[in-house]
Motif scaffolding. Structure first.
Motif, mmCIF file in Angstrom:
data_model
loop_
_atom_site.group_PDB
_atom_site.id
_atom_site.type_symbol
_atom_site.label_atom_id
_atom_site.label_comp_id
_atom_site.label_asym_id
_atom_site.label_seq_id
_atom_site.Cartn_x
_atom_site.Cartn_y
_atom_site.Cartn_z
ATOM 1 N N UNK A 17 -9.154 -9.777 -12.461
ATOM 2 C CA UNK A 17 -8.826 -8.966 -13.635
ATOM 3 C C UNK A 17 -7.315 -8.957 -13.866
ATOM 4 N N UNK A 18 -6.562 -8.835 -12.804
ATOM 5 C CA UNK A 18 -5.096 -8.861 -12.921
ATOM 6 C C UNK A 18 -4.638 -10.221 -13.434
ATOM 7 N N UNK A 19 -5.223 -11.282 -12.911
ATOM 8 C CA UNK A 19 -4.861 -12.633 -13.352
ATOM 9 C C UNK A 19 -5.128 -12.800 -14.846
ATOM 10 N N UNK A 20 -6.261 -12.320 -15.305
ATOM 11 C CA UNK A 20 -6.589 -12.440 -16.733
ATOM 12 C C UNK A 20 -5.584 -11.671 -17.583
ATOM 13 N N UNK A 21 -5.196 -10.493 -17.143
ATOM 14 C CA UNK A 21 -4.195 -9.717 -17.884
ATOM 15 C C UNK A 21 -2.844 -10.436 -17.880
ATOM 16 N N UNK A 22 -2.514 -11.067 -16.770
ATOM 17 C CA UNK A 22 -1.255 -11.807 -16.696
ATOM 18 C C UNK A 22 -1.252 -12.966 -17.689
ATOM 19 N N UNK A 23 -2.369 -13.673 -17.796
ATOM 20 C CA UNK A 23 -2.453 -14.776 -18.748
ATOM 21 C C UNK A 23 -2.380 -14.274 -20.182
ATOM 22 N N UNK A 24 -2.980 -13.115 -20.439
ATOM 23 C CA UNK A 24 -2.943 -12.538 -21.779
ATOM 24 C C UNK A 24 -1.515 -12.248 -22.213
ATOM 25 N N UNK A 25 -0.685 -11.856 -21.274
ATOM 26 C CA UNK A 25 0.704 -11.543 -21.614
ATOM 27 C C UNK A 25 1.488 -12.795 -21.999
ATOM 28 N N UNK A 26 1.054 -13.960 -21.517
ATOM 29 C CA UNK A 26 1.733 -15.208 -21.820
ATOM 30 C C UNK A 26 3.043 -15.404 -21.075
ATOM 31 N N UNK A 27 3.330 -14.564 -20.113
ATOM 32 C CA UNK A 27 4.615 -14.616 -19.411
ATOM 33 C C UNK A 27 4.552 -15.351 -18.073
ATOM 34 N N UNK A 76 3.039 -18.407 -15.351
ATOM 35 C CA UNK A 76 2.411 -19.711 -15.132
ATOM 36 C C UNK A 76 1.248 -19.530 -14.155
ATOM 37 N N UNK A 77 0.355 -20.505 -14.088
ATOM 38 C CA UNK A 77 -0.728 -20.423 -13.114
ATOM 39 C C UNK A 77 -0.202 -20.266 -11.675
ATOM 40 N N UNK A 78 0.903 -20.912 -11.373
ATOM 41 C CA UNK A 78 1.482 -20.804 -10.027
ATOM 42 C C UNK A 78 1.972 -19.379 -9.761
ATOM 43 N N UNK A 79 2.579 -18.758 -10.783
ATOM 44 C CA UNK A 79 3.014 -17.362 -10.641
ATOM 45 C C UNK A 79 1.817 -16.446 -10.402
ATOM 46 N N UNK A 80 0.768 -16.655 -11.189
ATOM 47 C CA UNK A 80 -0.432 -15.822 -11.076
ATOM 48 C C UNK A 80 -1.046 -15.975 -9.694
ATOM 49 N N UNK A 81 -1.139 -17.207 -9.209
ATOM 50 C CA UNK A 81 -1.704 -17.444 -7.873
ATOM 51 C C UNK A 81 -0.851 -16.775 -6.808
ATOM 52 N N UNK A 82 0.452 -16.884 -6.940
ATOM 53 C CA UNK A 82 1.355 -16.280 -5.958
ATOM 54 C C UNK A 82 1.243 -14.763 -5.947
ATOM 55 N N UNK A 83 1.209 -14.161 -7.112
ATOM 56 C CA UNK A 83 1.180 -12.701 -7.207
ATOM 57 C C UNK A 83 -0.178 -12.127 -6.801
ATOM 58 N N UNK A 84 -1.265 -12.763 -7.232
ATOM 59 C CA UNK A 84 -2.601 -12.218 -6.951
ATOM 60 C C UNK A 84 -3.169 -12.647 -5.607
ATOM 61 N N UNK A 85 -2.658 -13.752 -5.068
ATOM 62 C CA UNK A 85 -3.211 -14.272 -3.821
ATOM 63 C C UNK A 85 -4.448 -15.123 -4.019
ATOM 64 N N UNK A 86 -4.808 -15.377 -5.268
ATOM 65 C CA UNK A 86 -5.964 -16.225 -5.555
ATOM 66 C C UNK A 86 -5.579 -17.689 -5.384
ATOM 67 N N UNK A 87 -6.533 -18.530 -4.995
ATOM 68 C CA UNK A 87 -6.254 -19.963 -4.912
ATOM 69 C C UNK A 87 -5.926 -20.522 -6.297
ATOM 70 N N UNK A 99 -7.411 -19.754 -10.187
ATOM 71 C CA UNK A 99 -6.541 -19.288 -11.259
ATOM 72 C C UNK A 99 -6.667 -20.222 -12.464
ATOM 73 N N UNK A 100 -6.684 -21.522 -12.226
ATOM 74 C CA UNK A 100 -6.811 -22.470 -13.319
ATOM 75 C C UNK A 100 -8.147 -22.327 -14.032
ATOM 76 N N UNK A 101 -9.218 -22.055 -13.288
ATOM 77 C CA UNK A 101 -10.518 -21.810 -13.921
ATOM 78 C C UNK A 101 -10.463 -20.573 -14.801
#
Length: 66
Positions: A33-43, A45-56, A60-62
């Protein structure tokens, strides 16, 4: 008496395993859910989202492509 203690210990361990599994799935749901909100903000990258959320990164790309 030892049989009762063994039974209680097995029951406790089973509950503990179920609780750990539930907590894991809950944390993964929250991370997604956090990853999806991060993508919605447009701010981010997938690498940032993976790093912050701990998801592989693959997960994150899916989510990004969903």
């Amino acid at each position: 008496m030892a049989g009762g203690i063994d039974y209680a210990l097995k029951a406790y361990n089973k509950v503990s395993e179920e609780e750990r599994a539930w907590a894991y799935h809950l944390s993964m749901d929250r991370a997604e859910a956090i990853a999806c909100r991060m993508f919605t903000s447009g701010k981010y990258s997938p690498e940032d989202v993976a790093d912050i959320t701990g998801l592989p990164i693959e997960q994150v790309q899916r989510l990004q492509n969903a």
